[in-house]
Write an enzyme that holds these catalytic residues in place. Structure first.
Site, mmCIF file in Angstrom:
data_model
loop_
_atom_site.group_PDB
_atom_site.id
_atom_site.type_symbol
_atom_site.label_atom_id
_atom_site.label_comp_id
_atom_site.label_asym_id
_atom_site.label_seq_id
_atom_site.Cartn_x
_atom_site.Cartn_y
_atom_site.Cartn_z
ATOM 1 N N GLU A 105 -10.023 10.357 -5.176
ATOM 2 C CA GLU A 105 -8.826 10.191 -4.330
ATOM 3 C C GLU A 105 -8.513 11.407 -3.456
ATOM 4 O O GLU A 105 -8.291 11.207 -2.256
ATOM 5 C CB GLU A 105 -7.626 9.801 -5.185
ATOM 6 C CG GLU A 105 -6.432 9.506 -4.301
ATOM 7 C CD GLU A 105 -5.174 9.221 -5.098
ATOM 8 O OE1 GLU A 105 -4.181 8.871 -4.458
ATOM 9 O OE2 GLU A 105 -5.179 9.371 -6.310
ATOM 10 N N HIS A 108 -13.151 2.250 3.024
ATOM 11 C CA HIS A 108 -12.895 1.983 1.603
ATOM 12 C C HIS A 108 -14.027 1.187 0.962
ATOM 13 O O HIS A 108 -14.216 1.269 -0.255
ATOM 14 C CB HIS A 108 -11.541 1.291 1.433
ATOM 15 C CG HIS A 108 -10.428 2.268 1.230
ATOM 16 N ND1 HIS A 108 -10.091 2.766 -0.008
ATOM 17 C CD2 HIS A 108 -9.617 2.888 2.115
ATOM 18 C CE1 HIS A 108 -9.102 3.636 0.114
ATOM 19 N NE2 HIS A 108 -8.792 3.731 1.404
ATOM 20 N N HIS A 115 -11.831 10.972 -0.451
ATOM 21 C CA HIS A 115 -11.140 9.811 0.100
ATOM 22 C C HIS A 115 -10.176 10.218 1.192
ATOM 23 O O HIS A 115 -10.174 9.649 2.300
ATOM 24 C CB HIS A 115 -10.406 9.070 -1.029
ATOM 25 C CG HIS A 115 -9.287 8.210 -0.544
ATOM 26 N ND1 HIS A 115 -7.965 8.604 -0.635
ATOM 27 C CD2 HIS A 115 -9.271 6.997 0.059
ATOM 28 C CE1 HIS A 115 -7.191 7.661 -0.125
ATOM 29 N NE2 HIS A 115 -7.948 6.681 0.302
ATOM 30 N N HIS A 122 1.389 4.138 -3.344
ATOM 31 C CA HIS A 122 1.233 5.587 -3.236
ATOM 32 C C HIS A 122 2.551 6.311 -3.500
ATOM 33 O O HIS A 122 2.539 7.497 -3.856
ATOM 34 C CB HIS A 122 0.676 5.953 -1.864
ATOM 35 C CG HIS A 122 -0.792 5.679 -1.731
ATOM 36 N ND1 HIS A 122 -1.758 6.549 -2.179
ATOM 37 C CD2 HIS A 122 -1.468 4.620 -1.220
ATOM 38 C CE1 HIS A 122 -2.960 6.053 -1.945
ATOM 39 N NE2 HIS A 122 -2.812 4.874 -1.371
ATOM 40 N N HIS A 143 -10.062 9.684 5.596
ATOM 41 C CA HIS A 143 -8.915 9.219 6.382
ATOM 42 C C HIS A 143 -8.591 10.210 7.498
ATOM 43 O O HIS A 143 -8.264 9.815 8.629
ATOM 44 C CB HIS A 143 -7.697 9.050 5.471
ATOM 45 C CG HIS A 143 -7.605 7.708 4.822
ATOM 46 N ND1 HIS A 143 -6.899 6.669 5.357
ATOM 47 C CD2 HIS A 143 -8.147 7.242 3.665
ATOM 48 C CE1 HIS A 143 -6.987 5.606 4.564
ATOM 49 N NE2 HIS A 143 -7.749 5.929 3.527
ATOM 50 N N HIS A 154 0.834 -1.205 0.000
ATOM 51 C CA HIS A 154 0.000 0.000 0.000
ATOM 52 C C HIS A 154 0.867 1.253 0.000
ATOM 53 O O HIS A 154 0.598 2.215 -0.737
ATOM 54 C CB HIS A 154 -0.919 -0.017 1.224
ATOM 55 C CG HIS A 154 -1.967 1.038 1.197
ATOM 56 N ND1 HIS A 154 -2.144 1.945 2.211
ATOM 57 C CD2 HIS A 154 -2.912 1.335 0.268
ATOM 58 C CE1 HIS A 154 -3.147 2.752 1.925
ATOM 59 N NE2 HIS A 154 -3.628 2.414 0.749
ATOM 60 N N HIS A 190 -7.455 -0.733 -4.811
ATOM 61 C CA HIS A 190 -8.166 -0.769 -3.536
ATOM 62 C C HIS A 190 -9.345 -1.737 -3.577
ATOM 63 O O HIS A 190 -9.638 -2.418 -2.582
ATOM 64 C CB HIS A 190 -8.630 0.639 -3.157
ATOM 65 C CG HIS A 190 -7.516 1.537 -2.710
ATOM 66 N ND1 HIS A 190 -6.804 2.343 -3.582
ATOM 67 C CD2 HIS A 190 -6.962 1.742 -1.483
ATOM 68 C CE1 HIS A 190 -5.878 3.007 -2.919
ATOM 69 N NE2 HIS A 190 -5.946 2.668 -1.645
#
Length: 695
Positions: free
Chosen positions: A362, A417, A377, A225, A381, A221, A250
């Site tokens: 995103e 998610h 997104h 990124h 978080h 992960h 994802h």
């Protein structure tokens, strides 16, 4: 080792040790200009040079018994302007989810990329290294090295080697330092990391901790990124089908996680679609940040999200803001188009619509309209990672959901998610099912599909999983720690290597086809058969590869180790100090799902899955230039794409399961029945509760 490789080698080790300290176990020393010493060390610079730097080196002509030291000279250059990056405290926390942190990271990447050559880049990075936040510097420099042609042979270390505290039980570090300081290298023993150290077996969610807390899964992960940064120059952000890859990578993580849950007797993940309801799941991460030696905060049971107003991070967000942004995204999906700031409409109901949608959700700098569609997104978080201290009253930093290297450890990651994925699925439901022309491949008849273990006298269609104990060297990440290597052992899921066997009858002239292999659960946690629509969304891509068909019977054997999804253990856990520095495959190619997690765990009695394969029409699959999975590091392209090239499949990611099927399709058998180029088989995954040491 070349001069350029040596220059960057030390920059990417011991992130909080000053650069004047020897690197590479004492075999690499930097000769630094006066101005490169920070304010703390400049008054005693001469003493430091004599103790650790050039003054400590043996004089020329010294006995050959003294190991040679690689001396790297850093040029004196005008002090680079890195003040903008000092807004993130050197000993503070860094998060790619925070807008201000992303902006600074993008600006730092831009500064590094703008340097005229690799040598100058090394000088600028050497100046910045001891002044900036460690994770910020390592992220920006690593991303830069991946995107410059003149640093192609400079390896990027795994984050595990740089910041092991984000992956490993912190109780190991005192023991590692003790072992390293008191025991000679040849006599050192590895320190064992226990499984399930974050909760007891009484916590139901702990049944899948082996997946959530797997080091390789979390490294994947992080590395994804790193390869696909959301901020920075267009050359590093605007990659082919970037938004679609965000969606697909994802979505596949969710499918794998849910498949694991069913096999361990756990229910379907509930989407986090109510931002104001209490969150029953708790998580106590028990990991620390080496930057300030503080723990990642816990989330207690039944906590509720609050508006976040954090002065230290220059961030202010309300739940209502996110709800409005999400509503705008939903309205765009339902309308079939998004709107730019100038009012221009971009359609979504076409091949590239999911790509546009991914960039918005995103969101990255190439979002069509960040002002309208927001940062949905990332904002989710942020709300979750500051749930324990939304206003900074207790001076607590973010929890694991605030870091791409740790977020997948937390059960709430999968709930959030799942909600995000439901947005994409809402979009996908607007498309009609694939037609016969889309799915068929005239002249191709897949006669049989089966698996066999990569050993003699194995049982057909039975896969085996077990625990494996492995070692990894954390010496490069222990700042001010012992010289040499210090190892930890950790236990992770593993499977016996196996082969796919396909027999294909083909009538026609020789031509290629694309083999697509998926695995899907048959039943839920209660043993109730899943509807095909449920299975479709949980179909795990296992492999995708090209074959050349010849007239007659074609016997195709494909090894599980060649999966287009995974990278081998050695690449997941690579150590920069032990890497062949001439091997460019340790850069971009560190992106990929860990091979040891390819197969779901199953259980001791055996869990049945539907194994699906199809040979699709290569003329409809191919992209230019032609793709060769055996060239370079193209072996994990399904989740990671290709560096500086088009995604190697002209179909939408997840094909043929990214769209709903006709209503009459109730099972995999129904789905494949009309097509000779498809087949489904039942495979059983059986888990053996034994621990095997990696050889």
């Amino acid at each position: 080792m070349s001069t350029i490789q040596s220059k960057f080698s030390g920059l990417l080790q011991h992130p909080y040790e000053p650069l004047f300290l020897p690197k590479n176990n004492g075999q690499l020393v930097y000769d630094l200009p006066d101005s490169f010493f920070t304010d703390r060390y400049r008054p005693i610079e001469e003493n430091l040079i004599n103790r650790f730097g050039v003054g400590s080196l043996p004089p020329p002509g010294t006995s050959s018994d003294v190991p040679a030291v690689d001396l790297v000279s850093i040029k004196k250059i005008p002090d680079p302007d890195v003040k903008f990056a000092e807004a993130i405290p050197r000993r503070g926390a860094f998060s790619l989810f925070l807008p201000e942190h992303r902006r600074i990271a993008g600006q730092l990447i831009d500064l590094f990329l703008s340097q005229p050559d690799a040598d100058t880049l090394g000088d600028v990075a050497a100046y910045a290294r001891d002044r900036l936040n460690g994770p910020l510097f390592q992220y920006a420099l690593s991303s830069t090295l991946m995107h410059r042609a003149d640093t192609a042979n400079v390896p990027v270390p795994s984050l595990l080697q740089l910041f092991p505290d984000q992956f490993v039980d912190p109780s190991a570090f005192p023991r590692l330092r003790e072992e390293g300081r008191t025991v000679l290298q040849k006599n050192r023993m590895a320190v064992d990391i226990p499984m399930n150290y974050t909760a007891s077996d009484e916590v139901l969610e702990q049944r899948v901790a082996y997946f959530r807390e797997d080091i390789g899964v979390n490294l994947h992960h992080w590395h994804w990124h790193l390869v696909y940064p959301g901020e920075g120059p267009a050359s590093v952000v605007r990659k082919d089908r970037r938004g679609e890859l965000f969606y697909y990578m994802h979505q596949q993580m969710l499918a794998r996680y849910q498949t694991e849950r069913y096999s361990q007797g756990l229910s379907r993940v509930e989407p986090l679609d109510n931002l104001r309801a209490p969150i029953p799941e708790a998580y106590y991460p028990k990991i620390i940040r080496s930057s300030n030696n503080r723990t990642y905060p816990a989330r207690y049971p039944n906590m509720t999200l609050s508006d976040v107003a954090r002065t230290a991070e220059n961030f202010n967000l309300t739940i209502a803001d996110l709800e409005r942004q999400l509503q705008c995204v939903v309205e765009a999906i339902d309308a079939g188009f998004v709107v730019s700031p100038t009012g221009q409409r971009t359609p979504l109901d076409n091949f590239s619509g999911v790509d546009v949608l991914g960039d918005i959700i995103e969101s990255s700098t190439i979002s069509v309209n960040r002002e309208l569609y927001g940062d949905t997104h990332n904002t989710g978080h942020i709300l979750l990672c500051f749930i324990h201290d939304p206003r900074g009253e207790f001076l607590e930093s973010f929890g694991v959901m605030g870091d791409v290297a740790t977020a997948m450890r937390d059960p709430i990651f999968y709930r959030w998610h799942t909600y995000v994925d439901n947005l994409f699925q809402r979009h996908k439901l607007r498309f009609s099912p694939y037609t016969r022309a889309d799915l068929s491949n005239p002249g191709v008849n897949l006669l049989s599909l089966e698996t066999e273990l990569d050993r003699q006298a194995s049982i057909k269609n039975r896969l085996l999983t077990f625990w494996q104990r492995s070692q990894v060297d954390l010496g490069a990440g222990l700042d001010f720690g012992p010289d040499g290597n210090v190892y930890v052992t950790f236990t992770h899921l593993q499977h016996a290597a196996f082969n796919y066997r396909l027999q294909v009858a083909y009538s026609g002239t020789a031509r290629p086809a694309t083999v697509r292999i998926f695995l899907a659960p048959k039943c839920n946690e209660k043993g109730v058969a899943l509807r095909f629509e449920e299975q479709r969304r949980l179909a795990i891509e296992m492999d995708r590869f090209k074959v050349n068909l010849t007239p007659g019977i074609n016997n195709i054997i494909r090894r599980s180790t060649n999966s287009s999804v995974t990278i081998p253990y050695e690449r997941t856990f690579r150590n920069v100090s032990q890497t062949n520095l001439g091997d460019a495959s340790f850069r971009f190619c560190g992106c990929g799902f860990p091979a040891h997690m390819l197969v779901p765990k199953g259980d001791t009695a055996g869990v049945q899955y539907d194994l699906f394969a199809m040979l699709s029409d290569y003329d409809k699959d191919k992209v230019d230039p032609p793709f060769d999975e055996n060239a370079g590091c193209n072996d994990a392209h399904s989740f990671c794409g290709l560096q500086n090239r088009s995604y190697p499949d002209a179909r939408n990611m997840g094909f043929p399961f990214d769209r709903r099927a006709p209503r009459k399709v109730k099972s995999f058998d129904d789905f494949v029945a009309p097509y000779q180029n498809m087949r489904v088989a039942t495979v059983t995954v059986q888990f053996t509760n034994t621990v095997v040491a990696r050889t």
